[in-house]
Design an enzyme around this catalytic site. Structure first.
Site, PDB file in Angstrom:
ATOM      1  NE  ARG A 112      -3.398  -2.658   1.029  1.00  0.00           N
ATOM      2  CZ  ARG A 112      -5.048  -2.917   1.957  1.00  0.00           C
ATOM      3  NH1 ARG A 112      -5.652  -1.575   2.449  1.00  0.00           N
ATOM      4  NH2 ARG A 112      -5.306  -3.909   2.058  1.00  0.00           N
ATOM      5  CD  GLU A 140      -2.290   3.080   4.153  1.00  0.00           C
ATOM      6  OE1 GLU A 140      -2.608   4.082   3.940  1.00  0.00           O
ATOM      7  OE2 GLU A 140      -2.616   2.086   4.556  1.00  0.00           O
ATOM      8  NE  ARG A 199      -4.487   3.454  13.014  1.00  0.00           N
ATOM      9  CZ  ARG A 199      -5.654   2.859  13.016  1.00  0.00           C
ATOM     10  NH1 ARG A 199      -5.995   1.790  13.728  1.00  0.00           N
ATOM     11  NH2 ARG A 199      -6.457   3.422  12.354  1.00  0.00           N
ATOM     12  CG  HIS A 200      -1.583   3.413   8.033  1.00  0.00           C
ATOM     13  ND1 HIS A 200      -1.676   4.447   9.250  1.00  0.00           N
ATOM     14  CD2 HIS A 200      -2.964   2.703   7.819  1.00  0.00           C
ATOM     15  CE1 HIS A 200      -3.590   3.952   8.869  1.00  0.00           C
ATOM     16  NE2 HIS A 200      -3.064   3.407   8.107  1.00  0.00           N
ATOM     17  CD  GLU A 221      -9.324  -1.906   9.651  1.00  0.00           C
ATOM     18  OE1 GLU A 221      -9.332  -0.303   9.965  1.00  0.00           O
ATOM     19  OE2 GLU A 221      -9.052  -2.627   8.559  1.00  0.00           O
ATOM     20  CB  SER A 244     -11.799  -5.278   7.025  1.00  0.00           C
ATOM     21  OG  SER A 244     -10.900  -4.923   6.761  1.00  0.00           O
ATOM     22  NE  ARG A 290      -3.017  -1.647  11.103  1.00  0.00           N
ATOM     23  CZ  ARG A 290      -3.721  -0.347  10.961  1.00  0.00           C
ATOM     24  NH1 ARG A 290      -4.804  -1.171  11.258  1.00  0.00           N
ATOM     25  NH2 ARG A 290      -3.162   0.215   9.744  1.00  0.00           N
TER      26      ARG A 290
END
Ligand code: AMO
Length: 438
Positions: free
Chosen positions: A216, A218, A224-225, A361, A364, A412
């Protein structure tokens, strides 16, 4: 002369007393005190003390010890001797010390020094940082987590699969796609196995999981990324509702965390971490209620908004007070969810969920839209061109069972389980907007 028995910090014991042994490792500490020298050798499992009384060892040994630099790799051969004051109750009196690789000095960072080294310095010199037992323990635990996931899902009839990481279209939104030149075409690094795991549902491989890298772009710099993480994905067909997915993920998390509590005591001790298995069943909070709970803390958030980092944290605090580390947030607005998530008919919501762990999170997923026409409509509704997804859509035209699944960020999970401040601590060589080496 009999060969010395190879030992390491784990296998050497007072029972070896009198035996010729050899140990290999890094010279963690060297103390030359005139009449006696001490060398602490570190290996994967711990340390071994080498004690060299000047009067009892060969002059060559003392010469090597005198010139040895910290963190050099050595092989020590000598006689094991029970010694109460040494770690493990045993030391080695050396007959020879071979320097297999001399370390340059000064060192880029200390390994056992008590001074706090800046995170950037540690990550710049990660090979050195990982010599710290507490840095390595995280990866022993991460490896166990992956084994535990595999054991659990295999037991549930899931098949492990590997899907392409070089792909023609993204599934999680254009903003975080990494583009690359693929011969004469444009391609992307996979953000998630989403489209492929769903396509597999039309094949008869009706329960699959994948653990692999996801990419990703980001742009934000958060704890957390990262731009490359390990995504643990699962997909199952013939579900009756989204609850079938929640059930598998919840039992999997319980099994993994329970397994760590049971099997990782030495690593947890090294980390000075205590892990508790979350209370199950995990509470299920509807998105609307979650928004209300966050609003109740005084934070400004509107119905329809993403909870955001701060909202998730606030909800985490509330749930912690109620005694829950893990909880579901379900039925997000369909607008906030990707095209592949099934709408909850007659409402603005969707059959989607997040799993939050201690205010963050970690996973998902949801029930998927398996009806071809509806899927095409959803794509169009989100401004996507269905023709770019023909390879995926075809799998829905010739018999696609109802299905659902999840994606869970392995790092995570490990970060929250061990209460680590930054996701980067759970990645050997983290990648983010700034960091491309080492
Ligand atoms: P989502 O985009 O929510 O869903 O990602 C799933 C999980 O992956 C982890 N994650 C990340 N971890 C570290 N750094 C990042 N930049 C990052 N981005 C995501 C999170 C997140 O919960 N296809 C869907 C899943 C599905 O519906 O099956 C998806 O990718 O832990």
């Amino acid at each position: 002369m009999s060969e010395a028995t190879p030992r390491n910090s784990k296998t050497l014991s007072p029972a070896d007393s009198g035996r010729d042994v050899s140990v290999k490792g890094w010279a963690q500490e060297i103390r030359n005190l005139g009449g006696i020298s001490f060398l602490i050798i570190r290996d994967r499992h711990g340390i071994v003390q080498v004690t060299a009384p000047k009067k009892k060892v060969a002059p060559e040994v003392m010469t090597v010890l005198g010139g040895l630099s910290r963190e050099s790799v050595v092989k020590v051969t000598g006689v094991a001797k029970a010694a109460e004051q040494a770690k493990g109750g045993v030391e080695v009196v050396p007959s020879s010390i071979e320097v297999l690789s001399a370390a340059a000095s000064p060192l880029p960072m200390g390994v056992v020094d008590k001074v706090n080294v800046e995170a950037d310095t540690r990550f710049d010199n990660r090979f050195m940082d990982l010599r710290r037992p507490e840095a390595r323990a995280v990866f022993e635990i991460k490896s166990m987590v992956l084994d535990l996931i595999g054991d659990f899902l295999t037991g549930e009839g899931f098949l492990e699969v590997f899907t392409p990481k070089i792909v023609a279209s993204g599934a999680e939104g254009g903003a975080t796609l990494f583009q690359l030149k693929y011969f004469e075409q444009m391609a992307y690094l996979a953000q998630s196995p989403q489209l492929y795991k769903q396509m597999l549902m039309s094949t008869g491989l009706d329960r699959v999981f994948e653990i692999g890298p996801a990419f990703r772009a980001e742009h934000s710099d958060t704890v957390r990324h990262v731009s490359e993480f390990i995504s643990f994905d699962g997909e199952l067909a013939f579900i009756d509702s989204m609850n079938d997915v929640l059930d598998v993920v919840e039992r999997c998390c319980q099994s993994v965390i329970g397994g760590i509590v049971k099997n990782a005591a030495p690593q947890l001790e090294t980390l000075n971490a205590s892990v508790t298995v979350p209370r199950a069943p995990y509470p299920v909070i509807e998105y609307c209620d979650a928004v209300e709970m966050v609003q109740g803390t005084g934070m400004h958030i509107d119905l329809g908004d993403d909870l955001g980092t701060e909202g998730e944290k606030a909800l985490g605090e509330i749930m912690k007070e109620k005694g829950h580390d893990m909880y579901w947030i379900v039925e997000y607005p369909e607008e906030a969810k990707p095209f592949y998530i099934m709408e909850k008919d007659g409402t603005p919501y969707s059959y989607s969920f997040d799993l939050d762990y201690k205010g963050q999170e970690i996973s998902s997923g949801g029930q998927r839209e398996h009806r071809y026409d509806r899927l095409v409509q959803r794509m169009q509704g989100k401004g996507l061109d269905p023709s770019a997804f023909n390879f995926y859509l075809d799998a829905f035209r010739f018999g696609m069972p109802p299905h659902g699944g999840w994606g869970l960020g392995v790092e995570r999970l490990v970060q929250k389980m061990l209460d680590l401040p930054n996701i980067r601590e759970t990645i050997l060589f983290p990648r983010d907007r700034i960091r491309l080496v080492p």
